[in-house]
Design a protein around this motif. Structure first.
Motif, PDB file in Angstrom:
ATOM      1  N   TYR A 108       0.837  -1.196   0.000  1.00 25.21           N
ATOM      2  CA  TYR A 108       0.000   0.000   0.000  1.00 25.21           C
ATOM      3  C   TYR A 108       0.873   1.249   0.000  1.00 25.21           C
ATOM      4  CZ  TYR A 108      -3.962  -2.996   0.971  1.00 25.21           C
ATOM      5  OH  TYR A 108      -4.924  -3.962   0.882  1.00 25.21           O
ATOM      6  N   THR A 168      -8.079  -6.026   3.355  1.00 25.18           N
ATOM      7  CA  THR A 168      -7.778  -5.120   2.248  1.00 25.18           C
ATOM      8  C   THR A 168      -8.208  -3.718   2.647  1.00 25.18           C
ATOM      9  OG1 THR A 168      -9.906  -5.638   1.207  1.00 25.18           O
ATOM     10  CG2 THR A 168      -7.976  -6.843   0.404  1.00 25.18           C
ATOM     11  N   CYS A 208     -13.404  -8.106   5.011  1.00 27.95           N
ATOM     12  CA  CYS A 208     -12.440  -8.922   5.745  1.00 27.95           C
ATOM     13  C   CYS A 208     -12.993  -9.388   7.099  1.00 27.95           C
ATOM     14  CB  CYS A 208     -11.117  -8.187   5.939  1.00 27.95           C
ATOM     15  SG  CYS A 208     -11.211  -6.799   7.069  1.00 27.95           S
TER      16      CYS A 208
END
Length: 91
Positions: free
Chosen positions: A57, A85, A68
């Motif tokens: 990221y 994520t 998630c």
């Protein structure tokens, strides 16, 4: 509802470690530090799994993707550590 997560300059580098799988095959795992804002004075550091350094990221603000989250076998809510994520926050 959104859960704020930040990737901060100076703390964003990907780290790697090598392991052997159950069948003895070598595998490299990659992680990156992120900071979760829970409403207190300071964010809490946690570790994200990433597929490779190229897929790490970028610096910035994100929202935790709620996909998630899962219900475990005891009926409690938990975060699936392999499915975390982040969604980039529009500036």
């Amino acid at each position: 509802m959104s859960v704020k997560v930040q990737i901060l300059k100076g703390f964003h580098d990907v780290t790697s470690r090598s392991i052997k799988t159950k069948d003895g095959t070598p595998k490299t795992l990659y992680t990156q530090k992120a900071y979760l804002h829970k409403g207190g004075a300071f964010p809490v550091e946690f570790t994200l799994n990433v597929d490779s350094p190229a897929l790490a990221y970028a610096l910035g603000d994100y929202d935790l993707d709620l996909d998630c989250l899962r219900v475990n076998r005891f009926g409690s809510l938990e975060v699936d550590p392999y499915a975390v994520t982040l969604q980039r926050v529009a500036v």
